[in-house]
Motif scaffolding. Structure first.
Motif, PDB file in Angstrom:
ATOM      1  N   THR A 421      -6.708   7.829   2.734  1.00 24.38           N
ATOM      2  CA  THR A 421      -5.573   8.585   3.257  1.00 24.38           C
ATOM      3  C   THR A 421      -5.187   8.136   4.654  1.00 24.38           C
ATOM      4  OG1 THR A 421      -6.295  10.485   1.949  1.00 24.38           O
ATOM      5  CG2 THR A 421      -4.724  10.922   3.721  1.00 24.38           C
ATOM      6  N   LEU A 422      -6.131   7.659   5.435  1.00 23.15           N
ATOM      7  CA  LEU A 422      -5.849   7.276   6.817  1.00 23.15           C
ATOM      8  C   LEU A 422      -5.137   5.934   6.943  1.00 23.15           C
ATOM      9  CD1 LEU A 422      -9.143   8.350   8.628  1.00 23.15           C
ATOM     10  CD2 LEU A 422      -6.974   9.574   8.469  1.00 23.15           C
ATOM     11  N   ARG A 423      -5.007   5.180   5.835  1.00 21.97           N
ATOM     12  CA  ARG A 423      -4.308   3.907   5.937  1.00 21.97           C
ATOM     13  C   ARG A 423      -2.800   4.141   6.079  1.00 21.97           C
ATOM     14  NH1 ARG A 423      -5.549   2.020  -0.308  1.00 21.97           N
ATOM     15  NH2 ARG A 423      -4.651   3.841  -1.328  1.00 21.97           N
ATOM     16  N   PRO A 424      -2.155   3.463   7.024  1.00 23.89           N
ATOM     17  CA  PRO A 424      -0.711   3.671   7.219  1.00 23.89           C
ATOM     18  C   PRO A 424       0.127   3.005   6.135  1.00 23.89           C
ATOM     19  CG  PRO A 424      -1.513   1.975   8.711  1.00 23.89           C
ATOM     20  CD  PRO A 424      -2.711   2.523   8.007  1.00 23.89           C
ATOM     21  N   SER A 425      -0.419   1.992   5.467  1.00 24.22           N
ATOM     22  CA  SER A 425       0.303   1.284   4.402  1.00 24.22           C
ATOM     23  C   SER A 425      -0.712   0.792   3.380  1.00 24.22           C
ATOM     24  CB  SER A 425       1.093   0.104   4.975  1.00 24.22           C
ATOM     25  OG  SER A 425       0.238  -0.770   5.696  1.00 24.22           O
ATOM     26  N   ILE A 426      -0.221   0.404   2.205  1.00 23.25           N
ATOM     27  CA  ILE A 426      -1.097  -0.022   1.110  1.00 23.25           C
ATOM     28  C   ILE A 426      -0.773  -1.478   0.766  1.00 23.25           C
ATOM     29  CG2 ILE A 426      -1.826   0.444  -1.265  1.00 23.25           C
ATOM     30  CD1 ILE A 426      -1.051   3.324  -0.875  1.00 23.25           C
ATOM     31  N   TRP A 427      -1.800  -2.223   0.514  1.00 24.92           N
ATOM     32  CA  TRP A 427      -1.688  -3.667   0.251  1.00 24.92           C
ATOM     33  C   TRP A 427      -1.062  -3.912  -1.121  1.00 24.92           C
ATOM     34  CZ3 TRP A 427      -6.353  -7.263  -1.012  1.00 24.92           C
ATOM     35  CH2 TRP A 427      -5.948  -8.608  -0.936  1.00 24.92           C
ATOM     36  N   PHE A 428       0.025  -4.677  -1.099  1.00 22.78           N
ATOM     37  CA  PHE A 428       0.691  -5.117  -2.338  1.00 22.78           C
ATOM     38  C   PHE A 428       0.328  -6.587  -2.538  1.00 22.78           C
ATOM     39  CE2 PHE A 428       4.647  -6.999  -4.268  1.00 22.78           C
ATOM     40  CZ  PHE A 428       4.435  -6.487  -5.531  1.00 22.78           C
ATOM     41  N   HIS A 429      -0.552  -6.840  -3.506  1.00 24.44           N
ATOM     42  CA  HIS A 429      -1.079  -8.193  -3.709  1.00 24.44           C
ATOM     43  C   HIS A 429      -1.040  -8.506  -5.203  1.00 24.44           C
ATOM     44  CE1 HIS A 429      -4.521 -11.181  -3.930  1.00 24.44           C
ATOM     45  NE2 HIS A 429      -3.622 -11.763  -3.155  1.00 24.44           N
ATOM     46  N   GLN A 430      -0.211  -9.519  -5.542  1.00 24.78           N
ATOM     47  CA  GLN A 430      -0.053  -9.890  -6.943  1.00 24.78           C
ATOM     48  C   GLN A 430      -0.147 -11.414  -7.094  1.00 24.78           C
ATOM     49  OE1 GLN A 430       0.169  -7.843  -9.547  1.00 24.78           O
ATOM     50  NE2 GLN A 430       0.101  -6.025  -8.198  1.00 24.78           N
ATOM     51  N   LEU A 431      -0.750 -11.842  -8.200  1.00 22.76           N
ATOM     52  CA  LEU A 431      -0.834 -13.262  -8.575  1.00 22.76           C
ATOM     53  C   LEU A 431      -0.151 -13.449  -9.933  1.00 22.76           C
ATOM     54  CD1 LEU A 431      -4.561 -13.996  -7.646  1.00 22.76           C
ATOM     55  CD2 LEU A 431      -2.554 -14.716  -6.368  1.00 22.76           C
ATOM     56  N   PHE A 432       0.774 -14.408 -10.003  1.00 20.09           N
ATOM     57  CA  PHE A 432       1.395 -14.698 -11.295  1.00 20.09           C
ATOM     58  C   PHE A 432       1.674 -16.204 -11.357  1.00 20.09           C
ATOM     59  CE2 PHE A 432       4.903 -13.996  -8.462  1.00 20.09           C
ATOM     60  CZ  PHE A 432       5.900 -14.880  -8.873  1.00 20.09           C
ATOM     61  N   GLY A 433       1.909 -16.716 -12.572  1.00 16.17           N
ATOM     62  CA  GLY A 433       2.111 -18.144 -12.771  1.00 16.17           C
ATOM     63  C   GLY A 433       3.408 -18.452 -13.497  1.00 16.17           C
ATOM     64  N   LEU A 434       3.981 -19.601 -13.155  1.00 13.09           N
ATOM     65  CA  LEU A 434       5.166 -20.116 -13.848  1.00 13.09           C
ATOM     66  C   LEU A 434       4.741 -21.245 -14.770  1.00 13.09           C
ATOM     67  CD1 LEU A 434       7.771 -20.233 -10.921  1.00 13.09           C
ATOM     68  CD2 LEU A 434       7.447 -18.452 -12.635  1.00 13.09           C
ATOM     69  N   HIS A 435       5.455 -21.377 -15.846  1.00  6.22           N
ATOM     70  CA  HIS A 435       5.128 -22.392 -16.836  1.00  6.22           C
ATOM     71  C   HIS A 435       5.252 -23.781 -16.223  1.00  6.22           C
ATOM     72  CE1 HIS A 435       5.211 -24.615 -20.670  1.00  6.22           C
ATOM     73  NE2 HIS A 435       4.665 -23.512 -21.199  1.00  6.22           N
ATOM     74  N   TYR A 436       4.398 -24.716 -16.693  1.00  9.21           N
ATOM     75  CA  TYR A 436       4.414 -26.071 -16.157  1.00  9.21           C
ATOM     76  C   TYR A 436       5.712 -26.801 -16.439  1.00  9.21           C
ATOM     77  CZ  TYR A 436      -0.159 -26.892 -14.100  1.00  9.21           C
ATOM     78  OH  TYR A 436      -1.235 -26.897 -13.257  1.00  9.21           O
ATOM     79  N   ALA A 437       6.487 -26.289 -17.375  1.00  7.26           N
ATOM     80  CA  ALA A 437       7.775 -26.935 -17.664  1.00  7.26           C
ATOM     81  C   ALA A 437       8.826 -26.598 -16.619  1.00  7.26           C
ATOM     82  CB  ALA A 437       8.257 -26.509 -19.047  1.00  7.26           C
ATOM     83  N   THR A 438       8.513 -25.685 -15.667  1.00 10.80           N
ATOM     84  CA  THR A 438       9.471 -25.291 -14.633  1.00 10.80           C
ATOM     85  C   THR A 438       9.604 -26.416 -13.610  1.00 10.80           C
ATOM     86  OG1 THR A 438       8.706 -23.011 -14.910  1.00 10.80           O
ATOM     87  CG2 THR A 438      10.055 -23.513 -12.971  1.00 10.80           C
ATOM     88  N   ILE A 485       3.073  -2.212   1.644  1.00  9.95           N
ATOM     89  CA  ILE A 485       4.103  -1.207   1.359  1.00  9.95           C
ATOM     90  C   ILE A 485       3.881  -0.023   2.294  1.00  9.95           C
ATOM     91  CG2 ILE A 485       4.990   0.392  -0.375  1.00  9.95           C
ATOM     92  CD1 ILE A 485       4.278  -1.675  -2.494  1.00  9.95           C
ATOM     93  N   LEU A 486       4.955   0.402   2.941  1.00 11.08           N
ATOM     94  CA  LEU A 486       4.879   1.465   3.946  1.00 11.08           C
ATOM     95  C   LEU A 486       4.790   2.830   3.283  1.00 11.08           C
ATOM     96  CD1 LEU A 486       7.572   0.068   6.416  1.00 11.08           C
ATOM     97  CD2 LEU A 486       5.093  -0.113   6.588  1.00 11.08           C
ATOM     98  N   GLU A 487       3.663   3.088   2.681  1.00 10.89           N
ATOM     99  CA  GLU A 487       3.426   4.358   2.012  1.00 10.89           C
ATOM    100  C   GLU A 487       1.929   4.591   1.945  1.00 10.89           C
ATOM    101  OE1 GLU A 487       3.818   7.765   0.895  1.00 10.89           O
ATOM    102  OE2 GLU A 487       5.759   6.727   0.849  1.00 10.89           O
ATOM    103  N   SER A 488       1.492   5.823   2.303  1.00 14.81           N
ATOM    104  CA  SER A 488       0.073   6.147   2.253  1.00 14.81           C
ATOM    105  C   SER A 488      -0.305   6.900   0.984  1.00 14.81           C
ATOM    106  CB  SER A 488      -0.326   6.990   3.474  1.00 14.81           C
ATOM    107  OG  SER A 488       0.429   8.197   3.520  1.00 14.81           O
ATOM    108  N   ASP A 489       0.678   7.475   0.288  1.00 10.75           N
ATOM    109  CA  ASP A 489       0.398   8.179  -0.954  1.00 10.75           C
ATOM    110  C   ASP A 489       0.292   7.157  -2.082  1.00 10.75           C
ATOM    111  OD1 ASP A 489       1.600   9.670  -3.561  1.00 10.75           O
ATOM    112  OD2 ASP A 489       0.501  11.081  -2.276  1.00 10.75           O
ATOM    113  N   TYR A 490      -0.837   7.206  -2.777  1.00 10.67           N
ATOM    114  CA  TYR A 490      -1.087   6.169  -3.779  1.00 10.67           C
ATOM    115  C   TYR A 490      -0.131   6.280  -4.967  1.00 10.67           C
ATOM    116  CZ  TYR A 490      -3.784   2.877  -6.588  1.00 10.67           C
ATOM    117  OH  TYR A 490      -4.175   1.789  -7.335  1.00 10.67           O
TER     118      TYR A 490
END
Length: 537
Positions: A421-438, A485-490
């Motif tokens: 609750t004490l964190r002022p923001s929550i970490w937005f961390h995503q990994l995704f891949g594009l096809h090798y034909a791109t 993300i500037l939000e503390s509510d999960y």
């Protein structure tokens, strides 16, 4: 004061009756009792086994006019002078002795004061025109065989001269006869009127001075705290009046013309002073508690109010115990042994309640350091959930399974706490891949548009937000999205994260790219028979 105005015949009769008794009770000269035999001292029937009992016994006998018994407290070299010295000593003590009788030691050995020998005890001093007379007791061998205390012969030798000086300056001699002859409850009329007048003056001073002090005290508190406290200060008016009355009674005791009266007035002033001061301190502690609670609520720190209440109660109990100890001390009770016993009992109690005290101090530490507050979503001692209560013994946590887990404060203070609750923001961390034909241009276009999305969305913290091509994966071109993300509510965070992920998918689709899925390509090659035979060889 009683003057020697009796007829010679009556004096002769009294002297003849008491001479034999005085000779039997008067101590032998030069037989000082050693202090080392105090344990062998028998209890004296007249109370002369200790300095306090000697002085009190003499005063009681003299006040009821029993100078025959009062003479038995004197170390007189000439028994025929015992009755006269008893009367004169009583008057001298009444009008001039400085120091209280209640403070005299109640042990057989007395105590050392003023560099006196071990068999001498200083009672007080009397200021006279010719100098200062020290009233000293002597511990000598009594007729019963044990050492007892008497008014020393050195003191008694100076009593006649001191008595004569005081007799000349005695104001009672100028009073009308009816004031000295008429008695009420055994006291002369002038003394009864003096008591009534002193009480009325003390009450008037207490009432009017306390009312006069209220505006000044209110202005002082307003300057210190910035708040008006006139209504609360009304509760201080009565205890302040008690303190002022105690001071007035103490001043009255200084002008009392009787040792007994001085002792009574002094005792009353001590009682009123301790009671009034204790009352004022308790009222001020309640005022400070109310003020602190109001400030904590204004700062949204209501959980700390419980700690402030606890400290206030402990402080008030300590104040009351100190007041009771002082009252017992002034009453002549030996509080040293009592405090020693309480100290040993306190140590035993602390050892027995060690775990409880550990939890209490752990709870105080948690609350005062703002580690966890009620309503915080935390991970404590391996338990993930919402804190429902922070008590002085344990902490209650509502888990994600809706169960309640109670964790002792001692355990909480010794483990790591992760407060989401004490964190002022929550970490937005995503990994995704594009096809090798791109193509590379398409990948660059996707990176630019996603980066623009992260920096233009007001829900995302601009500082540090990025997207990068981080590696050539086994089956895709791997990209990493890093932002806060500037939000503390999960729950709200999940909603914003979902929206951002959908927008990233739309950017990928708009640039004719597609997200890669984990895949594996198997290559099959067909060989001729001679080639297979050759390989087998």
């Amino acid at each position: 004061m009683r003057f020697r105005n009796k007829s010679s015949a009556r004096l002769a009769v009294i002297a003849g009756l008491c001479l034999q008794a005085v000779l039997a009770q008067t101590p032998k000269v030069g037989r000082a009792a050693p202090a080392s035999k105090a344990s062998e001292t028998a209890e004296d029937p007249l109370g002369r086994s200790n300095p306090h009992g000697c002085v009190v016994g003499f005063i009681r006998a003299a006040n009821r006019g029993d100078y025959l018994q009062a003479a038995q407290y004197l170390e007189v070299p000439d028994p025929s002078q015992a009755l006269t010295l008893a009367r004169e000593l009583k008057d001298v003590l009444d009008f001039g002795l400085s120091g209280g009788v209640t403070g005299l030691p109640r042990t057989a050995n007395g105590d050392l004061q003023g560099g006196l020998p071990s068999n001498r005890q200083l009672v007080g001093s009397i200021k006279t025109d010719s100098g200062t007379l020290s009233v000293v007791l002597a511990r000598v061998q009594g007729a019963g065989g044990g050492p007892v205390w008497f008014f020393s012969r050195e003191t008694l030798a100076k009593i006649p001269q001191t008595y004569a000086e005081m007799e000349r300056s005695n104001p009672v001699a100028y009073f009308p006869r009816f004031l000295t002859s008429m008695r009420i409850f055994g006291l002369p009329l002038w003394r009864v009127l003096g008591i009534i007048l002193a009480v009325l003056i003390a009450l008037a001073l207490g009432f009017y001075l306390s009312r006069a002090l209220m505006p000044s005290l209110g202005a002082l508190i307003q300057r210190m705290t910035g708040e008006h406290a006139e209504k609360r200060l009304r509760f201080l008016r009565f205890p302040i009046s008690v303190i002022i009355i105690a001071i007035a009674v103490r001043i009255t005791a200084l002008f009392s013309v009787s040792l007994v009266a001085r002792e009574i007035w002094t005792g009353i002033s001590q009682l009123l002073g301790i009671a009034g001061t204790t009352w004022v301190v308790l009222q001020l502690s309640d005022f400070v508690l109310s003020l602190s609670s109001r400030h904590l609520r204004a700062r949204h720190a209501s959980d700390k109010i419980a700690v402030v209440v606890l400290f206030t109660r402990v402080f008030k109990i300590s104040v009351v115990l100190i007041a009771l100890t002082l009252l017992l001390h002034f009453a002549g009770v030996n509080v040293t042994a009592m405090l020693a016993g309480l100290g040993i009992g306190g140590i035993a109690l602390a050892l027995a309640a060690q775990k409880t005290l550990e939890n209490v101090f752990g709870g105080i530490s948690i609350i005062m350091r703002d580690i966890v507050r009620v309503g915080d979503f935390c991970k404590i001692a391996g338990q993930l959930g919402t804190v429902e209560d922070v008590g002085f013994a344990s902490m209650r946590i509502r888990t994600l399974d809706r169960t309640v887990v109670s964790v002792s404060n001692a355990q909480v203070s010794q483990t790591s706490i992760e407060n989401y609750t004490l964190r002022p923001s929550i970490w937005f961390h995503q990994l995704f891949g594009l096809h090798y034909a791109t193509s590379s241009e398409t990948v660059r276009q996707v990176l630019e548009e996603v980066n623009r999305l992260l920096h233009t969305d007001p829900r995302v913290e601009n500082n540090g937000a990025r997207i990068r091509l981080i590696q050539f994966g086994s089956s895709s071109l791997d990209l990493e999205v890093f932002a806060y993300i500037l939000e503390s509510d999960y729950a709200l965070f999940l909603e914003i994260q979902e929206d951002l992920m959908l927008k990233i998918m739309k950017i990928v689709e708009k640039n004719d790219a597609r997200l890669a899925m984990p895949s594996q390509t198997n290559y099959l090659e067909r060989f001729s028979k001679p080639q297979r035979d050759e390989e087998h060889k």
